[in-house]
Design a protein around this motif. Structure first.
Motif, PDB file in Angstrom:
ATOM      1  N   SER A 114      -2.361  -1.483 -14.477  1.00 42.81           N
ATOM      2  CA  SER A 114      -2.781  -1.270 -13.092  1.00 42.81           C
ATOM      3  C   SER A 114      -3.364   0.127 -12.969  1.00 42.81           C
ATOM      4  N   LEU A 115      -2.644   1.063 -12.337  1.00 39.41           N
ATOM      5  CA  LEU A 115      -3.144   2.432 -12.220  1.00 39.41           C
ATOM      6  C   LEU A 115      -2.914   3.243 -13.489  1.00 39.41           C
ATOM      7  N   GLY A 116      -2.219   2.685 -14.432  1.00 39.87           N
ATOM      8  CA  GLY A 116      -1.897   3.433 -15.643  1.00 39.87           C
ATOM      9  C   GLY A 116      -0.783   4.423 -15.415  1.00 39.87           C
ATOM     10  N   LEU A 117       0.096   4.150 -14.444  1.00 40.78           N
ATOM     11  CA  LEU A 117       1.182   5.078 -14.121  1.00 40.78           C
ATOM     12  C   LEU A 117       2.556   4.563 -14.513  1.00 40.78           C
ATOM     13  N   GLY A 118       2.676   3.256 -14.737  1.00 37.98           N
ATOM     14  CA  GLY A 118       3.987   2.649 -14.968  1.00 37.98           C
ATOM     15  C   GLY A 118       4.766   3.297 -16.081  1.00 37.98           C
ATOM     16  N   LEU A 119       4.212   3.280 -17.292  1.00 43.03           N
ATOM     17  CA  LEU A 119       4.939   3.831 -18.437  1.00 43.03           C
ATOM     18  C   LEU A 119       5.001   5.349 -18.392  1.00 43.03           C
ATOM     19  N   PHE A 120       3.998   5.976 -17.750  1.00 40.66           N
ATOM     20  CA  PHE A 120       4.060   7.431 -17.569  1.00 40.66           C
ATOM     21  C   PHE A 120       5.264   7.800 -16.704  1.00 40.66           C
ATOM     22  N   ILE A 121       5.465   7.043 -15.619  1.00 35.94           N
ATOM     23  CA  ILE A 121       6.610   7.291 -14.731  1.00 35.94           C
ATOM     24  C   ILE A 121       7.919   7.006 -15.457  1.00 35.94           C
ATOM     25  N   VAL A 122       7.970   5.904 -16.202  1.00 33.58           N
ATOM     26  CA  VAL A 122       9.179   5.560 -16.961  1.00 33.58           C
ATOM     27  C   VAL A 122       9.539   6.686 -17.925  1.00 33.58           C
ATOM     28  N   ASN A 123       8.545   7.142 -18.696  1.00 34.63           N
ATOM     29  CA  ASN A 123       8.797   8.191 -19.696  1.00 34.63           C
ATOM     30  C   ASN A 123       9.224   9.496 -19.023  1.00 34.63           C
ATOM     31  N   SER A 124       8.600   9.817 -17.876  1.00 31.07           N
ATOM     32  CA  SER A 124       8.949  11.050 -17.159  1.00 31.07           C
ATOM     33  C   SER A 124      10.369  10.990 -16.602  1.00 31.07           C
ATOM     34  N   ILE A 125      10.740   9.827 -16.043  1.00 28.65           N
ATOM     35  CA  ILE A 125      12.111   9.656 -15.513  1.00 28.65           C
ATOM     36  C   ILE A 125      13.139   9.809 -16.620  1.00 28.65           C
TER      37      ILE A 125
ATOM     38  N   MET B  37       0.826  -1.206   0.000  1.00 25.86           N
ATOM     39  CA  MET B  37       0.000   0.000   0.000  1.00 25.86           C
ATOM     40  C   MET B  37       0.859   1.255   0.000  1.00 25.86           C
ATOM     41  N   THR B  38       1.946   1.206   0.760  1.00 27.32           N
ATOM     42  CA  THR B  38       2.865   2.346   0.799  1.00 27.32           C
ATOM     43  C   THR B  38       3.469   2.587  -0.579  1.00 27.32           C
ATOM     44  N   GLN B  39       3.832   1.497  -1.271  1.00 28.02           N
ATOM     45  CA  GLN B  39       4.413   1.620  -2.615  1.00 28.02           C
ATOM     46  C   GLN B  39       3.415   2.250  -3.601  1.00 28.02           C
ATOM     47  N   ILE B  40       2.141   1.864  -3.477  1.00 30.01           N
ATOM     48  CA  ILE B  40       1.114   2.448  -4.356  1.00 30.01           C
ATOM     49  C   ILE B  40       1.010   3.947  -4.120  1.00 30.01           C
ATOM     50  N   ILE B  41       0.985   4.338  -2.832  1.00 28.66           N
ATOM     51  CA  ILE B  41       0.905   5.768  -2.507  1.00 28.66           C
ATOM     52  C   ILE B  41       2.150   6.500  -2.993  1.00 28.66           C
ATOM     53  N   ASP B  42       3.310   5.877  -2.803  1.00 32.02           N
ATOM     54  CA  ASP B  42       4.557   6.498  -3.267  1.00 32.02           C
ATOM     55  C   ASP B  42       4.562   6.662  -4.787  1.00 32.02           C
ATOM     56  N   LYS B  43       3.994   5.675  -5.460  1.00 34.76           N
ATOM     57  CA  LYS B  43       3.946   5.748  -6.925  1.00 34.76           C
ATOM     58  C   LYS B  43       3.065   6.917  -7.374  1.00 34.76           C
ATOM     59  N   LEU B  44       1.916   7.107  -6.717  1.00 34.13           N
ATOM     60  CA  LEU B  44       1.036   8.232  -7.038  1.00 34.13           C
ATOM     61  C   LEU B  44       1.726   9.567  -6.766  1.00 34.13           C
ATOM     62  N   ARG B  45       2.395   9.655  -5.614  1.00 40.71           N
ATOM     63  CA  ARG B  45       3.117  10.882  -5.276  1.00 40.71           C
ATOM     64  C   ARG B  45       4.241  11.164  -6.264  1.00 40.71           C
ATOM     65  N   LEU B  46       4.960  10.119  -6.661  1.00 41.22           N
ATOM     66  CA  LEU B  46       6.047  10.293  -7.627  1.00 41.22           C
ATOM     67  C   LEU B  46       5.513  10.776  -8.960  1.00 41.22           C
ATOM     68  N   ALA B  47       4.357  10.205  -9.394  1.00 37.90           N
ATOM     69  CA  ALA B  47       3.761  10.617 -10.668  1.00 37.90           C
ATOM     70  C   ALA B  47       3.413  12.097 -10.638  1.00 37.90           C
ATOM     71  N   LEU B  48       2.844  12.565  -9.531  1.00 36.70           N
ATOM     72  CA  LEU B  48       2.497  13.979  -9.407  1.00 36.70           C
ATOM     73  C   LEU B  48       3.741  14.855  -9.416  1.00 36.70           C
ATOM     74  N   LYS B  49       4.776  14.441  -8.704  1.00 34.65           N
ATOM     75  CA  LYS B  49       6.021  15.212  -8.681  1.00 34.65           C
ATOM     76  C   LYS B  49       6.662  15.301 -10.056  1.00 34.65           C
ATOM     77  N   LEU B  50       6.688  14.164 -10.762  1.00 37.69           N
ATOM     78  CA  LEU B  50       7.290  14.149 -12.098  1.00 37.69           C
ATOM     79  C   LEU B  50       6.498  15.038 -13.050  1.00 37.69           C
TER      80      LEU B  50
ATOM     81  N   MET C 193      14.070   2.173 -11.090  1.00 34.65           N
ATOM     82  CA  MET C 193      12.603   2.087 -11.152  1.00 34.65           C
ATOM     83  C   MET C 193      12.118   1.998 -12.590  1.00 34.65           C
ATOM     84  N   ALA C 194      12.708   2.791 -13.490  1.00 35.50           N
ATOM     85  CA  ALA C 194      12.289   2.797 -14.890  1.00 35.50           C
ATOM     86  C   ALA C 194      12.554   1.447 -15.551  1.00 35.50           C
ATOM     87  N   ILE C 195      13.780   0.915 -15.395  1.00 35.30           N
ATOM     88  CA  ILE C 195      14.128  -0.374 -16.021  1.00 35.30           C
ATOM     89  C   ILE C 195      13.286  -1.487 -15.399  1.00 35.30           C
ATOM     90  N   SER C 196      13.099  -1.453 -14.070  1.00 35.55           N
ATOM     91  CA  SER C 196      12.316  -2.475 -13.383  1.00 35.55           C
ATOM     92  C   SER C 196      10.874  -2.494 -13.903  1.00 35.55           C
TER      93      SER C 196
END
Length: 458
Positions: free
Chosen positions: A423-434, A300-313, A365-368
């Protein structure tokens, strides 16, 4: 309420009838004045001629009759006492005293006297002219009169001619005005239909009119208004479609977040209830339950962190700390970590050693994310190729359609039609942003049903 062409025709007819009546009245009085003036001059001329040709009253009755036959004028000679001395049309002995007649009285004080009145003796309308003359050194009044009933006949004839002329003119004018009003009606009907279509939000046809400058300008302006309204309607429709899509995506995101939190919460709740209800649970089992609770809490913490990271990016608030990274070693560590999660899957890493400058945590995180996506949506071997120009993750899974390839790196975009689910639709968005933060580039190529390649170009 009248239409414009009806108002035009009625106004036109009223104006022309008014003009016809006015001209008829003016012509009547004008022609009457001219006619009476001509008669007056003729009578005065005859009076002067008669006064010269009468040195005395000898055979006066015969001379008066001769003048009557010659001029067709009634002739009366009256003395200063008002007694009729001679009369061309009646027996003078039967006639009353004429001293009080207006024309005789006027002739005493003026050059001549005149009046138009009805004669009871002849039962006719006459114009009387009387003038003072001297015969045998005595004063007499010669009065001559002419019928004026011909004025009425002249007026009727003239009126009929005028009516005929104006009727022809009016008919021609009516035909022309009817044609004009029909064209105006046609133009106004087109404008009304155009406006009705606009109010009903139907797409109106383009209008054009070259009948008058005003209609041309009105049609031109209405076409511009229609184009602007159509653009606004299209923009509104697009905006509405975007809102619907955004609402749909919001519902999907809420559903996805709810689903992501539901499983770990349910697991945590189940284990907690078991621990609370069974006080005699073996220590080994209790430790296992606590480990599961901790694992799901971390998830659950990882999910929240992922949402926060997406917003920051997205907002550009994520700071990076670059250092030299060995890509091959980094990929091997990632593969080992994923092996625990996917024990039955194979990850092959090949290629050269390549060092890059980047943030250790973010690049990992991006490669993973790319390797885990390949593991999720394929069943065969996942290959990682490293070269001096790129890092490539290759799978032989379900692939991605061309439509989804254009959108797959968007925030919260989820593909569900063919089983592809971010999943949340954030994976590739985060990868591309990183990767964008590191000035790297993500390229995706895929053949639907055969597999995909995710390439990091550095």
């Amino acid at each position: 309420m009248l239409k414009i062409h009806q108002l035009f025709l009625r106004s036109f007819i009223f104006i022309f009838l008014s003009i016809l009546l006015l001209i008829s009245i003016v012509v009547y009085f004008w022609s009457k004045s001219i006619y009476l003036d001509q008669i007056e001059k003729n009578i005065l001329s005859n009076i002067d001629t008669l006064s010269i040709s009468l040195p005395n009253l000898k055979n006066i009755d015969q001379k008066v009759l001769e003048i009557k036959r010659a001029t067709n004028l009634r002739v009366t000679i009256i003395d200063t006492d008002g007694v009729v001395v001679a009369e061309s049309d009646e027996d003078k002995s039967l006639m009353e005293n004429h001293g009080n007649r207006e024309e005789i009285i006027a002739a005493k004080y003026k050059t001549y006297g005149e009046i138009a009145r009805h004669s009871d003796t002849l039962n006719k309308d006459l114009l009387y002219i009387a003038k003072e003359v001297t015969i045998d050194d005595k004063v007499y009044y010669i009065r001559m009169s002419s019928e004026i009933t011909t004025i009425k006949e002249y007026f009727i004839k003239l009126t009929l001619q005028l009516i005929g002329i104006f009727s022809i003119f009016l008919l021609l004018a009516f035909i022309v005005s009817y044609y004009i009003s029909d064209k105006i009606r046609h133009e106004t009907d087109n404008i009304l239909n155009f406006l009705i279509n606009l109010t009903k939000k139907k797409e109106p046809t383009n209008m054009s009119s070259f009948y008058t400058q005003e209609f041309f300008t009105i049609n031109k302006l209405l076409n511009k208004v229609a184009i602007k309204l159509q653009k606004k309607e299209k923009s509104k429709a697009k905006h509405t479609a975007k809102l619907k899509l955004a609402n749909k995506q919001k519902d999907e995101i809420i559903s996805a977040i709810s689903h992501e939190f539901k499983n770990p919460i349910a697991i945590i709740t189940g284990y907690v209830q078991t621990l609370q209800n069974d006080k005699d649970l073996p220590i080994q089992m209790r430790d296992k339950f606590l480990t599961k609770i901790d694992s799901n809490a971390n998830k659950m913490t990882q999910i929240i962190d992922k949402l926060r990271l997406a917003l920051k990016l997205e907002e550009g608030r994520e700071n990076i700390e670059k250092r030299e990274l060995d890509l091959k070693s980094l990929c091997e560590i990632i593969a080992i970590d994923l092996k625990d999660k996917y024990p039955n899957r194979t990850i092959e890493i090949s290629g050269e050693n390549k060092s890059i400058q980047g943030d250790d945590t973010l690049i990992s995180m991006a490669i993973s994310n790319l390797i885990e996506n390949a593991l999720k949506y394929s069943e065969g071997v996942v290959r990682v190729e490293i070269s001096q120009e790129y890092l490539k993750v290759i799978d032989t899974g379900i692939g991605i359609s061309e439509t989804d390839l254009l959108k797959i790196t968007r925030k919260f975009y989820r593909v569900s039609q063919n089983g592809w689910n971010n999943s949340l639709g954030l994976g590739l968005f985060i990868v591309n942003s990183i990767l964008n933060l590191h000035n790297f580039k993500l390229q995706i190529s895929s053949i639907y049903g055969k597999g995909s390649e995710f390439i990091i170009k550095y």
